[in-house]
Design a protein around this motif. Sequence first.
Motif, PDB file in Angstrom:
ATOM      1  N   ARG A 115       0.848  -1.196   0.000  1.00 62.93           N
ATOM      2  CA  ARG A 115       0.000   0.000   0.000  1.00 62.93           C
ATOM      3  C   ARG A 115       0.881   1.244   0.000  1.00 62.93           C
ATOM      4  NH1 ARG A 115      -4.153  -0.691   3.560  1.00 62.93           N
ATOM      5  NH2 ARG A 115      -3.801  -2.918   3.580  1.00 62.93           N
ATOM      6  N   THR A 116       0.343   2.350  -0.512  1.00 61.02           N
ATOM      7  CA  THR A 116       1.154   3.534  -0.762  1.00 61.02           C
ATOM      8  C   THR A 116       1.746   4.144   0.502  1.00 61.02           C
ATOM      9  OG1 THR A 116      -0.845   4.905  -0.711  1.00 61.02           O
ATOM     10  CG2 THR A 116      -0.091   4.146  -2.864  1.00 61.02           C
ATOM     11  N   THR A 117       1.108   3.915   1.658  1.00 59.69           N
ATOM     12  CA  THR A 117       1.649   4.482   2.889  1.00 59.69           C
ATOM     13  C   THR A 117       2.649   3.564   3.584  1.00 59.69           C
ATOM     14  OG1 THR A 117      -0.282   3.678   4.105  1.00 59.69           O
ATOM     15  CG2 THR A 117      -0.348   5.957   3.314  1.00 59.69           C
ATOM     16  N   ALA A 118       2.906   2.396   3.011  1.00 64.86           N
ATOM     17  CA  ALA A 118       3.985   1.537   3.497  1.00 64.86           C
ATOM     18  C   ALA A 118       5.227   1.895   2.682  1.00 64.86           C
ATOM     19  CB  ALA A 118       3.628   0.065   3.347  1.00 64.86           C
ATOM     20  N   TYR A 119       5.807   3.040   3.001  1.00 61.92           N
ATOM     21  CA  TYR A 119       6.925   3.572   2.215  1.00 61.92           C
ATOM     22  C   TYR A 119       8.133   2.640   2.347  1.00 61.92           C
ATOM     23  CZ  TYR A 119       4.284   7.961   2.099  1.00 61.92           C
ATOM     24  OH  TYR A 119       3.315   8.920   1.913  1.00 61.92           O
ATOM     25  N   THR A 120       8.612   2.156   1.205  1.00 62.54           N
ATOM     26  CA  THR A 120       9.741   1.232   1.202  1.00 62.54           C
ATOM     27  C   THR A 120      10.755   1.675   0.167  1.00 62.54           C
ATOM     28  OG1 THR A 120       8.263  -0.590   1.808  1.00 62.54           O
ATOM     29  CG2 THR A 120      10.431  -1.185   0.986  1.00 62.54           C
ATOM     30  N   GLN A 121      12.006   1.668   0.565  1.00 61.65           N
ATOM     31  CA  GLN A 121      13.089   1.971  -0.364  1.00 61.65           C
ATOM     32  C   GLN A 121      14.233   0.992  -0.099  1.00 61.65           C
ATOM     33  OE1 GLN A 121      14.197   6.047   0.486  1.00 61.65           O
ATOM     34  NE2 GLN A 121      14.932   5.560   2.537  1.00 61.65           N
ATOM     35  N   ALA A 122      15.031   0.745  -1.119  1.00 59.04           N
ATOM     36  CA  ALA A 122      16.147  -0.192  -0.986  1.00 59.04           C
ATOM     37  C   ALA A 122      17.356   0.385  -1.708  1.00 59.04           C
ATOM     38  CB  ALA A 122      15.786  -1.551  -1.572  1.00 59.04           C
ATOM     39  N   PHE A 123      18.483   0.346  -1.020  1.00 60.51           N
ATOM     40  CA  PHE A 123      19.738   0.829  -1.587  1.00 60.51           C
ATOM     41  C   PHE A 123      20.807  -0.245  -1.382  1.00 60.51           C
ATOM     42  CE2 PHE A 123      17.356   4.550  -0.200  1.00 60.51           C
ATOM     43  CZ  PHE A 123      17.346   5.317  -1.357  1.00 60.51           C
ATOM     44  N   THR A 124      21.416  -0.660  -2.468  1.00 57.38           N
ATOM     45  CA  THR A 124      22.439  -1.688  -2.399  1.00 57.38           C
ATOM     46  C   THR A 124      23.821  -1.035  -2.341  1.00 57.38           C
ATOM     47  OG1 THR A 124      22.476  -1.816  -4.814  1.00 57.38           O
ATOM     48  CG2 THR A 124      21.016  -3.335  -3.660  1.00 57.38           C
ATOM     49  N   LEU A 125      24.768  -1.769  -1.806  1.00 56.71           N
ATOM     50  CA  LEU A 125      26.182  -1.366  -1.783  1.00 56.71           C
ATOM     51  C   LEU A 125      26.456  -0.120  -0.930  1.00 56.71           C
ATOM     52  CD1 LEU A 125      27.050  -1.961  -5.571  1.00 56.71           C
ATOM     53  CD2 LEU A 125      27.251  -3.547  -3.647  1.00 56.71           C
ATOM     54  N   LEU A 126      25.565   0.189   0.024  1.00 56.43           N
ATOM     55  CA  LEU A 126      25.823   1.268   0.970  1.00 56.43           C
ATOM     56  C   LEU A 126      26.275   0.665   2.296  1.00 56.43           C
ATOM     57  CD1 LEU A 126      22.777   3.694   0.484  1.00 56.43           C
ATOM     58  CD2 LEU A 126      24.979   3.694  -0.699  1.00 56.43           C
ATOM     59  N   ALA A 145       5.532  15.843   5.533  1.00 59.89           N
ATOM     60  CA  ALA A 145       4.381  15.792   4.639  1.00 59.89           C
ATOM     61  C   ALA A 145       3.103  15.394   5.368  1.00 59.89           C
ATOM     62  CB  ALA A 145       4.649  14.815   3.494  1.00 59.89           C
ATOM     63  N   GLU A 146       3.221  14.438   6.266  1.00 60.69           N
ATOM     64  CA  GLU A 146       2.049  13.882   6.952  1.00 60.69           C
ATOM     65  C   GLU A 146       1.757  14.583   8.278  1.00 60.69           C
ATOM     66  OE1 GLU A 146       0.159  11.612   5.633  1.00 60.69           O
ATOM     67  OE2 GLU A 146       1.383  10.786   4.006  1.00 60.69           O
ATOM     68  N   ARG A 147       2.701  15.423   8.735  1.00 63.13           N
ATOM     69  CA  ARG A 147       2.577  16.079  10.051  1.00 63.13           C
ATOM     70  C   ARG A 147       2.315  15.032  11.127  1.00 63.13           C
ATOM     71  NH1 ARG A 147       1.206  21.892   9.239  1.00 63.13           N
ATOM     72  NH2 ARG A 147       1.298  22.218   6.999  1.00 63.13           N
ATOM     73  N   VAL A 193      14.770  -0.189  -7.153  1.00 61.51           N
ATOM     74  CA  VAL A 193      15.921  -0.194  -6.293  1.00 61.51           C
ATOM     75  C   VAL A 193      16.772   1.067  -6.496  1.00 61.51           C
ATOM     76  CG1 VAL A 193      17.473  -1.421  -7.900  1.00 61.51           C
ATOM     77  CG2 VAL A 193      17.763  -1.677  -5.407  1.00 61.51           C
ATOM     78  N   ASN A 194      17.427   1.481  -5.413  1.00 62.96           N
ATOM     79  CA  ASN A 194      18.331   2.643  -5.422  1.00 62.96           C
ATOM     80  C   ASN A 194      17.627   3.951  -5.776  1.00 62.96           C
ATOM     81  OD1 ASN A 194      20.672   1.147  -4.669  1.00 62.96           O
ATOM     82  ND2 ASN A 194      20.849   0.414  -6.771  1.00 62.96           N
ATOM     83  N   LYS A 195      16.346   4.011  -5.408  1.00 60.96           N
ATOM     84  CA  LYS A 195      15.579   5.247  -5.593  1.00 60.96           C
ATOM     85  C   LYS A 195      14.898   5.605  -4.284  1.00 60.96           C
ATOM     86  CE  LYS A 195      14.677   4.472 -10.496  1.00 60.96           C
ATOM     87  NZ  LYS A 195      13.638   4.260 -11.541  1.00 60.96           N
ATOM     88  N   PRO A 196      14.966   6.881  -3.868  1.00 58.10           N
ATOM     89  CA  PRO A 196      14.306   7.266  -2.623  1.00 58.10           C
ATOM     90  C   PRO A 196      12.798   7.223  -2.755  1.00 58.10           C
ATOM     91  CG  PRO A 196      15.161   9.202  -3.765  1.00 58.10           C
ATOM     92  CD  PRO A 196      15.659   8.002  -4.519  1.00 58.10           C
ATOM     93  N   ILE A 197      12.120   7.123  -1.629  1.00 55.70           N
ATOM     94  CA  ILE A 197      10.660   7.093  -1.644  1.00 55.70           C
ATOM     95  C   ILE A 197      10.126   8.410  -2.208  1.00 55.70           C
ATOM     96  CG2 ILE A 197      10.524   5.547   0.339  1.00 55.70           C
ATOM     97  CD1 ILE A 197       9.697   8.078   1.979  1.00 55.70           C
ATOM     98  N   THR A 198       8.912   8.324  -2.740  1.00 55.45           N
ATOM     99  CA  THR A 198       8.195   9.507  -3.194  1.00 55.45           C
ATOM    100  C   THR A 198       7.030   9.739  -2.234  1.00 55.45           C
ATOM    101  OG1 THR A 198       8.757   9.083  -5.499  1.00 55.45           O
ATOM    102  CG2 THR A 198       6.879  10.538  -5.079  1.00 55.45           C
ATOM    103  N   VAL A 199       6.984  10.927  -1.639  1.00 56.84           N
ATOM    104  CA  VAL A 199       5.911  11.286  -0.720  1.00 56.84           C
ATOM    105  C   VAL A 199       4.965  12.205  -1.465  1.00 56.84           C
ATOM    106  CG1 VAL A 199       5.323  12.230   1.531  1.00 56.84           C
ATOM    107  CG2 VAL A 199       7.509  11.090   1.200  1.00 56.84           C
ATOM    108  N   ALA A 200       3.769  11.713  -1.773  1.00 57.24           N
ATOM    109  CA  ALA A 200       2.860  12.411  -2.669  1.00 57.24           C
ATOM    110  C   ALA A 200       2.518  13.828  -2.203  1.00 57.24           C
ATOM    111  CB  ALA A 200       1.574  11.610  -2.828  1.00 57.24           C
ATOM    112  N   SER A 201       2.323  14.003  -0.906  1.00 49.99           N
ATOM    113  CA  SER A 201       1.865  15.306  -0.442  1.00 49.99           C
ATOM    114  C   SER A 201       2.988  16.229  -0.038  1.00 49.99           C
ATOM    115  CB  SER A 201       0.925  15.107   0.755  1.00 49.99           C
ATOM    116  OG  SER A 201       1.553  14.345   1.773  1.00 49.99           O
ATOM    117  N   ALA A 202       4.250  15.790  -0.241  1.00 44.92           N
ATOM    118  CA  ALA A 202       5.385  16.621   0.142  1.00 44.92           C
ATOM    119  C   ALA A 202       5.546  17.786  -0.848  1.00 44.92           C
ATOM    120  CB  ALA A 202       6.654  15.795   0.186  1.00 44.92           C
TER     121      ALA A 202
END
Length: 202
Positions: A115-126, A145-147, A193-202
């Motif tokens: 679901r869109t509010t389960a913000y998930t991001q993955a970065f390899t080799l960090l 964004a969500e206060r 992968v290797n992309k930050p989350i997008t917060v729609a209301s930010a």
Amino acid sequence: MINRAVVGSIATMRRPSEVLEVVSEIDDAGFQSARDAFTAWAEPRGFIFECNFLSHTLNDGNAIKCAAWWSDSQNTWALVYYANGLVNIDFVTRYSDTLGVTTASTKDAMTLPNRTTAYTQAFTLLDNDELYARHQEACSRVEAAERISPLPKQDLMEEVEKSMLYQVEYVTSLPLWRIRGVYWFFGRRNLKVNKPITVASA
């Protein structure tokens, strides 16, 4: 084959209380080495060891060996997963049952949609510092964004179980989900992968 594996994974995730097992010790040299190395990083940064647990969710019948730490100052879990000789790390901050931020070290975390509010991001080799910095950046964006502020410490196994069930509910609500595993495995996880989350209301 992959579609069948996805269907099997979803079937397993439907019964989280049967597949998650808290244990006092895990007798595996590779896991112990990974846990000790992460402890050396985590404790100076305010993470306190919480528990070891097994996740019996692999299709080959083996268990993922896991360890968890909690930071009171950041209201954040740090988790180490060890399976098939590989070590993966998650940082998880929860804001409600359905809103949270997860930052993972493996693109496998991006395979199944959520679901869109389960913000998930993955970065390899960090390294751990870089991965944690990405997590903190994402949390700051979500909070602005969500206060909203993160939840204090909750029961870890209950949180993991709820997260699994909410993801199952979402995945199985998607049209033709049983035959989309090939795209999720070869397409989605590589695109995300290797992309930050997008917060729609930010």
